[in-house]
Design an enzyme around this catalytic site. Structure first.
Site, PDB file in Angstrom:
ATOM      1  N   HIS A  65      -1.289   9.207 -12.517  1.00 14.97           N
ATOM      2  CA  HIS A  65      -1.315   8.916 -11.075  1.00 14.97           C
ATOM      3  C   HIS A  65      -0.392   9.849 -10.309  1.00 14.97           C
ATOM      4  O   HIS A  65      -0.758  10.358  -9.240  1.00 14.97           O
ATOM      5  CB  HIS A  65      -0.919   7.467 -10.812  1.00 14.97           C
ATOM      6  CG  HIS A  65      -0.901   7.126  -9.349  1.00 14.97           C
ATOM      7  ND1 HIS A  65       0.259   7.071  -8.616  1.00 14.97           N
ATOM      8  CD2 HIS A  65      -1.912   6.885  -8.471  1.00 14.97           C
ATOM      9  CE1 HIS A  65      -0.022   6.789  -7.357  1.00 14.97           C
ATOM     10  NE2 HIS A  65      -1.334   6.674  -7.236  1.00 14.97           N
ATOM     11  N   HIS A  93      -5.909   3.683  -9.785  1.00 16.59           N
ATOM     12  CA  HIS A  93      -5.740   2.406  -9.082  1.00 16.59           C
ATOM     13  C   HIS A  93      -6.667   1.318  -9.607  1.00 16.59           C
ATOM     14  O   HIS A  93      -6.220   0.215  -9.952  1.00 16.59           O
ATOM     15  CB  HIS A  93      -6.011   2.605  -7.583  1.00 16.59           C
ATOM     16  CG  HIS A  93      -4.914   3.274  -6.843  1.00 16.59           C
ATOM     17  ND1 HIS A  93      -3.989   2.601  -6.085  1.00 16.59           N
ATOM     18  CD2 HIS A  93      -4.591   4.589  -6.733  1.00 16.59           C
ATOM     19  CE1 HIS A  93      -3.143   3.448  -5.539  1.00 16.59           C
ATOM     20  NE2 HIS A  93      -3.483   4.679  -5.910  1.00 16.59           N
ATOM     21  N   ILE A 150       1.852   3.377  -4.810  1.00 14.22           N
ATOM     22  CA  ILE A 150       1.528   3.874  -3.468  1.00 14.22           C
ATOM     23  C   ILE A 150       0.097   4.371  -3.487  1.00 14.22           C
ATOM     24  O   ILE A 150      -0.408   4.793  -4.538  1.00 14.22           O
ATOM     25  CB  ILE A 150       2.478   5.008  -3.038  1.00 14.22           C
ATOM     26  CG1 ILE A 150       2.195   5.484  -1.611  1.00 14.22           C
ATOM     27  CG2 ILE A 150       2.358   6.186  -3.980  1.00 14.22           C
ATOM     28  CD1 ILE A 150       2.505   4.501  -0.553  1.00 14.22           C
ATOM     29  N   HIS A 152      -8.610   9.731  -8.386  1.00 18.42           N
ATOM     30  CA  HIS A 152      -7.480   8.971  -7.856  1.00 18.42           C
ATOM     31  C   HIS A 152      -7.774   7.470  -7.828  1.00 18.42           C
ATOM     32  O   HIS A 152      -7.232   6.709  -8.623  1.00 18.42           O
ATOM     33  CB  HIS A 152      -7.121   9.485  -6.452  1.00 18.42           C
ATOM     34  CG  HIS A 152      -5.904   8.840  -5.865  1.00 18.42           C
ATOM     35  ND1 HIS A 152      -5.654   8.831  -4.516  1.00 18.42           N
ATOM     36  CD2 HIS A 152      -4.879   8.172  -6.436  1.00 18.42           C
ATOM     37  CE1 HIS A 152      -4.513   8.195  -4.284  1.00 18.42           C
ATOM     38  NE2 HIS A 152      -4.025   7.784  -5.435  1.00 18.42           N
ATOM     39  N   ASN A 211      -1.583  12.280  -7.234  1.00 17.74           N
ATOM     40  CA  ASN A 211      -1.286  11.641  -5.950  1.00 17.74           C
ATOM     41  C   ASN A 211      -0.253  12.388  -5.120  1.00 17.74           C
ATOM     42  O   ASN A 211      -0.473  12.640  -3.939  1.00 17.74           O
ATOM     43  CB  ASN A 211      -0.800  10.209  -6.163  1.00 17.74           C
ATOM     44  CG  ASN A 211      -0.513   9.509  -4.846  1.00 17.74           C
ATOM     45  OD1 ASN A 211      -1.429   9.153  -4.109  1.00 17.74           O
ATOM     46  ND2 ASN A 211       0.756   9.330  -4.525  1.00 17.74           N
TER      47      ASN A 211
END
Length: 614
Positions: free
Chosen positions: A466, A280, A614, A275, A470
């Protein structure tokens, strides 16, 4: 990370922002949140949980037993909430905006901490404990990107034996051959029916989980190996224990514990590597290089810009609140204070071209090249929801990128002569991902195919990858026993009080091992926030404005892409209604929706936003 420099004896000393005073973290103006609801939600909710509520929660649980006595106690979090003393209620009300109380800590009289029912227990409260569901979540759960084909037995390690000794697995054929539907180990390896979830080399109390692909298309767990460093030094190898499936008695209780430890290890790897690191963190250098080197009128800027929306802002908040030293992640994930060190170490294994979904599946040995199959790939586990849906999305993105780039680049020479594009790629490799600037596998950016593949990978990471890892965090992990993130005890040994307690009350032992009240509540709160869509999210196949370009060919290609995305979603829905595809819904009766492109706002367990927002 952003720090404020404090001049002390050592001029290199840095100090973190005082977040008790402000969350006004620096982000370039054009990268700040452009939609107030999400900005307010994140700022207030994360700040409230970590700074205000964390000590208050601790005070509650210090006065009561810091553990759940039964699974029914855990279910109270969703059915009625926990009773909170009036003094603590006052502190929360005085410090948390009213809209946050409604969204996160719902009120029922004086009862706070009432959460939405996670999908994994919505139909059946205990189907998550089955072996089939345990295995299915490796294909359709929060972290479906780790399972790989096992090509040698026993499983080997890549750790240097001169430093770590013999790390070869202690799983033997006697442990597993009785569960291979009459086949030998050699036969199932040759037939590519043996798989492994392998966290052995990366982590302490490492796990290896072996699985067999059955005739019905589901995976059967065969054995779990847990390994600890040797007490006399790493050079002596590991101390390992092997657990196999049992249906009753203390052996079943130990097997359930072993599955829990696998969940803990996989949860930590998921949060910090799959993740944070692989979506990110790695995408941010692309954002910076794009803004520095490409004009807003450049066609590649226009192509990629929607896939950067809010990422730098959410990453800045994350570095200050979630993944910082002493932050929420260190409290709720087993890697604790070593979390960022762990993430940094595993960055060395990150290879840009391997982030392409087809390359990832081939590398893990869960697919082979086959020109007779759709997209030229044959999945060894045909009912692998993440891979099946992901490949449809991947090739839709690639077709869109190819159609778009073909409007502006007619041949390879036009790529070489684009000075902005070459400057962008040079900065990205040499500065953005400067630790890897010497790696030979970076595309050279000399051909249209290299540009198309590069942009496809960027969009895939920022959007579908993602989304897949997520937005299932709350549907699966919002019920901590199913997806524990931290453990407090080792497997109990015979002759100890812990072993006697396991015999007397296996459920309580499981909960004491993995699910303390405070950390469960904090963890649930965090994954609920991280699993939510904002009301003004922009999803794959959509744009903020219809006038993002005046080029008719580009608009026509994008309209074609949007229609393809809609068609793909309809196909996913049809597959979820096919009861032969058991891995798409599993014993928990929870259809695989994480790669449905569209969604409404809120906690939906579906939807592919354009960006890591997010």
């Amino acid at each position: 990370m952003l720090y404020v420099v404090v001049i002390l004896a050592d001029p290199k000393y840095e100090s973190r922002l005082n977040l008790a005073l402000s969350l006004n973290i620096y982000v370039p103006r054009d990268e700040r949140f452009g939609h107030l609801k999400l900005a307010d939600f994140l700022s207030y909710a994360l700040k409230s949980i970590v700074q205000v509520l964390k000590p208050e929660f601790e005070s509650i649980f210090d006065k009561t037993p810091n553990e759940f006595d039964s699974f029914e106690d855990v279910l109270k979090l969703y059915e009625g909430g926990l009773e909170v003393p009036e003094g603590v209620v006052k502190v929360i009300r005085d410090n948390v905006p009213l809209e946050m109380l409604k969204e996160i800590f719902r009120t029922d009289g004086e009862r706070f901490l009432k959460f939405p029912l996670p999908q994994v227990i919505a139909v059946d409260k205990f189907a998550w404990r089955t072996d089939e569901e345990f295995a299915r979540e490796m294909l359709a759960g929060i972290n479906p990107v780790m399972i790989r084909s096992l090509e040698e037995f026993p499983p080997a390690s890549k750790l240097d034996p001169k430093v770590y000794g013999d790390q070869t697995s202690t799983i033997t054929k006697e442990h597993i051959e009785s569960n291979l539907e009459g086949h030998t180990i050699n036969e199932v390896i040759i037939e590519r029916k043996l798989f492994i979830l392998d966290h052995h080399d990366a982590l302490t109390y490492a796990s290896r989980t072996l699985l067999f692909l059955q005739k019905n298309g589901t995976l059967k767990p065969l054995a779990i190996e847990l390994s600890l460093p040797h007490p006399e030094g790493d050079q002596h190898g590991a101390i390992s224990k092997v657990f196999v499936p049992e249906e009753k008695g203390v052996e079943n209780s130990l097997w359930q514990l072993a599955k829990g430890y696998v969940g803990v290890v996989d949860s930590g790897y998921h949060q910090l590597i799959s993740h944070w690191l692989h979506t990110h963190a790695v995408i941010e250098p692309f954002i910076i290089a794009t803004n520095r080197q490409l004009s807003v009128l450049h066609p590649i800027y226009k192509l990629l810009h929607p896939h950067y929306r809010d990422t730098m802002n959410i990453n800045a908040l994350g570095r200050q609140i979630l993944i910082n030293a002493g932050g929420a992640l260190e409290v709720t994930v087993f890697t604790s204070k070593y979390s960022m060190e762990f993430s940094s170490m595993l960055y060395k294994d990150w290879v840009f071209p391997e982030q392409a979904l087809p390359q990832d599946l081939l590398k893990r040995g869960v697919a082979v090249k086959d020109s007779s199959c759709p997209h030229g790939l044959k999945l060894l586990i045909e009912d692998y929801p993440f891979a099946v849906d992901g490949l449809e999305i991947w090739f839709a993105i690639k077709t869109w990128v190819q159609d778009y780039c073909s409007v502006y680049y007619k041949d390879d020479e036009s790529i070489k002569k684009d000075a902005e594009l070459q400057s962008w790629w040079k900065e990205l490799r040499e500065k953005g991902h400067g630790d890897k600037k010497e790696e030979i596998w970076w595309p050279k950016m000399q051909t249209r195919e290299e540009l198309i593949e590069t942009c496809t990978i960027i969009i895939w990471i920022a959007s579908a990858l993602h989304a897949a890892i997520n937005f299932g965090q709350y549907p699966y992990g919002g019920y901590p026993p199913n997806r524990p993130a931290i453990s407090s005890k080792l497997v109990p040994e015979k002759g100890t009080p812990e072993y006697d307690e396991l015999l007397a009350n296996p459920d309580k032992t499981y909960l004491k091992t993995f699910t303390s009240q405070f950390k469960a509540v904090l963890g649930i709160s965090l994954v609920e926030i991280l699993s939510r869509h904002s009301s003004d999210e922009v999803y794959l196949g959509q744009r903020d404005t219809e006038n993002w370009t005046s080029d008719a060919e580009a608009l026509e290609a994008f309209a074609k892409f949007g229609k393809k995305i809609e068609d793909i979603e309809e196909g996913m829905k049809r597959m979820n209604n096919d009861e032969k595809l058991r891995n798409r819904y599993g014993p928990v009766k929870m259809p695989y929706t994480l790669l449905y492109p569209s969604s409404e706002g809120g906690l939906t367990g579906r939807g592919i936003p354009n960006s890591v927002s997010i």
